[in-house]
Scaffold this active site. Structure first.
Site, PDB file in Angstrom:
ATOM      1  N   HIS A  46      -3.730   3.090   8.568  1.00 58.60           N
ATOM      2  CA  HIS A  46      -2.472   2.627   9.186  1.00 58.60           C
ATOM      3  C   HIS A  46      -1.670   3.854   9.340  1.00 58.60           C
ATOM      4  CE1 HIS A  46      -3.124  -1.488   7.339  1.00 58.60           C
ATOM      5  NE2 HIS A  46      -3.342  -1.594   8.366  1.00 58.60           N
ATOM      6  N   GLU A  82       0.728  -1.289   0.079  1.00 57.78           N
ATOM      7  CA  GLU A  82       0.101   0.067  -0.017  1.00 57.78           C
ATOM      8  C   GLU A  82       0.881   1.198  -0.020  1.00 57.78           C
ATOM      9  OE1 GLU A  82      -2.154  -1.072   3.586  1.00 57.78           O
ATOM     10  OE2 GLU A  82      -1.074   0.225   4.632  1.00 57.78           O
TER      11      GLU A  82
END
Lengths: 370, 288
Positions: free
Chosen positions: B246, B209
């Site tokens: 995150h 990501e």
């Protein structure tokens, strides 16, 4: 958490790094009063955005009258979406040289990284690599004075300036460690009349470590809606599209936005409902999506620890208590999938199994796409 | 074979008597993981989930032969728990907690390097070698043994992809959660090295990501790998400067963009797919 400039400088000063004299003010009168003592002064908007100077958020004053005038221009102005409520009145410094110094975390090396350059200032992003000194610190043993001397020398500094910068590097590392910073940066670190001073400063603290640092003033970050969802305890980011999105897990939520965009849709937000969220927080999150008044709502759930029947019950709860006045597309697979699908079907809501089909449908009902 | 954990892994659960620790200990036992003990300083001497509760990891190592630990304690105590496990000789330490201060993680990783232990996480869903052992919080039913090595930053997204692989008849040697924090013990690079050495792993899947540059770093190693790699990267639609859930998923100052990761991986010979549902068919094609 990012700290306002005045707070960041306060922390630097507490660790012995020289900063210009300054005073925080809320009104034009206070600014006029402050300029009596601090003159000539820079009047600086206290907002958490870069490029304040170019946006008109930093102005100069020679005397109290000018202070009052520029303060009335800056206070209350809208700076990149933030209303300026406070200004920092700071002694204007004669700048002879501008350096750059910072300490941050190098994720690949998994160690703190010190960066320093004799070519500081607003153009630091464009400075060639060869003019930036990079050194890692082995945190098991900590920062050593020789390393600070080495870095200052490698920056090309000599004599007393080199000594002062080395001292500041040691203290900067101390700030990084003791304040639990993600980033501490001085840009520019200036030479003024033979003294090295921090003219601007950024201090971003690690949110996860705030429990070790009581008593810091709350700094409200993000849009009002983002702040509201943060209070529910979920990760949420507003985007500029109009399909509201909920998914479980941060990676899954990102992938969901990507899927909508892939089919030509425009996501309105990022919302991670959590890897194992139960009915109540999921219903609260749904409520936020309804409040956004989107063209459509897309719920994408892969039930692992999250149970599909919990998600379905949350959706039904929101539908019954406050209504969902826009098209809703649900993709539901995994743990207790059949129960979840049945609960939704009883309320006239169909659920998809495939993420790709569901994303296409969400784009279509929002009237977007190719 | 499998990487990092297998049927000889003997697990101690730190924080076993808490809600999360208790639930997932039950799930791991159901899966067949050899969980041998738990720790809780306040509940030492009790029996929980049919297992002895010790005051320290050292006792679990000495009394029950534990050689790996999974940590469920609150974030503020995670550093102490990890140091205790590493010091007691656990060679694998899985850190489930999120919101561990990054400076704590840096010290944990330094200590693990010093002692030769492998730390997975923090902020990870753990890892699973299907049919052998599971140390984590992932659902039990979506994996099966097979030839694919899977490494991901994100839990749910990796479940989506693991389930799709399993449905396509592609089982896994091991699935590893790198963790969503900026500083974690095992990065893509480390895990890919293990998969490259593992004779049963025939292909690798990397689920990355935006943020950081672990994918770019992995690309350097992928260049030298003999096994094919399929990558999916999340965060195409993410704007710069916004943290996407995150702690690591943020595009800062133009670094950590999806485009730089895609280019690096493709240049290294990896197959980068656009969407998560394209992973399984890409793997199938490469395995022939």
């Amino acid at each position: 958490m990012k700290l306002y400039e005045y707070l960041a400088k306060g922390r630097l000063q507490a660790h012995g790094i020289p900063v210009p004299p300054g005073k925080l003010c809320q009104t034009a009168d206070e600014v006029a009063e402050a300029v009596k003592e601090i003159s000539p002064a820079a009047v600086k908007a206290q907002v958490l955005v870069g490029g304040r100077g170019k946006a008109g958020g930093i102005k100069f004053a020679q005397n109290p009258e000018e202070g009052r005038k520029v303060a009335s221009e800056i206070l209350g102005m809208n700076l990149k979406g933030y209303t300026v409520e406070q200004v920092y009145v700071e002694g204007k410094i004669d700048v002879e040289r501008e350096f750059y110094v910072s300490v941050t975390v190098d994720r690949n090396a998994r160690r703190p990284l010190i960066m320093a350059s004799a070519h500081g200032g607003v153009e630091i992003e464009d400075v060639e690599d060869k003019y930036i000194v990079r050194r890692h610190v082995d945190e098991a043993f900590g920062m050593q004075p020789f390393l600070a001397r080495d870095i200052a020398a490698e920056m090309g500094l000599t004599g007393d300036i080199q000594k002062q910068v080395a001292q500041i590097l040691l203290k900067l590392y101390e700030v990084f460690r003791t304040e639990d910073a993600e980033l501490v940066e001085i840009n520019p670190l200036v030479v003024s009349q033979g003294k090295v001073i921090a003219a601007d400063a950024r201090l971003n603290l690690d949110d996860a470590a705030l429990f070790r640092h009581q008593g810091l003033p709350e700094v409200a970050e993000g849009t009002p809606l983002e702040q509201r969802v943060k209070e529910i305890g979920l990760a949420f980011v507003e985007l500029d599209g109009d399909i509201a999105v909920m998914a479980n897990g941060a990676g899954m939520a990102m992938a969901t936005l990507d899927a909508l965009q892939h089919y030509g849709g425009r996501p309105a937000n990022f919302l991670d409902a959590g890897g194992g969220a139960s009915v109540e927080p999921t219903a609260q999150a749904m409520g936020v999506l309804v409040d956004m008044n989107p063209k459509a709502i897309f719920v994408n759930i892969f039930g692992g620890i999250t149970r599909c029947d919990d998600v379905a019950n949350a959706i039904v709860q929101v539908k019954k208590t406050r209504g969902i006045p826009v098209p809703l597309v649900v993709r539901l697979v995994g743990t207790n999938e059949q129960e979840g699908v049945d609960i939704l079907r009883r309320e006239g809501i169909d659920a998809f199994r495939e993420m790709s089909e569901a994303a296409q449908k969400a784009v279509a009902v929002a009237g977007e796409g190719r | 074979m499998a990487i990092i954990i297998n049927d000889e892994t003997r697990v101690v659960v730190q924080g076993m008597t808490g809600n999360q620790g208790s639930f997932h200990t039950g799930q791991m036992l159901l899966y067949g993981t050899k969980v041998v003990a738990g720790t809780s300083p306040s509940k030492a001497g009790q029996v929980h989930q049919g297992l002895p509760v010790f005051a320290s990891v050292r006792e679990a190592v000495v009394e029950r032969g534990a050689n790996a630990s999974i940590i469920f304690v609150p974030a503020a105590g995670a550093k102490d728990a990890a140091f205790e496990a590493i010091d007691a000789g656990c060679s694998v330490v899985v850190m489930i907690p999120e919101h561990v201060p990054v400076q704590d993680s840096i010290l944990i990783v330094e200590y693990a390097r010093f002692k030769g232990a492998k730390v997975i996480g923090p902020n990870t869903f753990g890892l699973i070698s299907p049919g052998k052992s599971k140390m984590g919080i992932m659902p039990n039913h979506i994996y099966k043994p097979g030839p694919v090595g899977l490494v991901a930053r994100s839990g749910t997204l990796s479940y989506e992809i693991a389930a799709a692989l399993t449905n396509a008849g592609l089982g896994q040697t091991t699935a590893v959660g790198m963790g969503g924090d900026p500083v974690v013990g095992q990065v893509f690079n480390d895990v890919l090295h293990e998969f490259e050495r593992d004779p049963e792993t025939k292909a690798c899947v990397l689920v990355g990501e935006i943020g950081g540059s672990a994918e770019e770093e992995a690309a350097e190693f992928i260049k030298t790998m003999t096994k094919p790699v399929v990558a999916y990267l999340a965060g195409r639609a993410a704007p710069p400067g916004k943290r996407m859930g995150h702690a690591g998923a943020i595009i800062e100052r133009g670094r950590g963009t999806l485009e730089s990761k895609r280019m690096a991986l493709e240049a290294a010979g990896a197959t980068v797919v656009e969407m998560p549902w394209e992973v399984a068919s890409a793997v199938k094609k490469l395995l022939g």
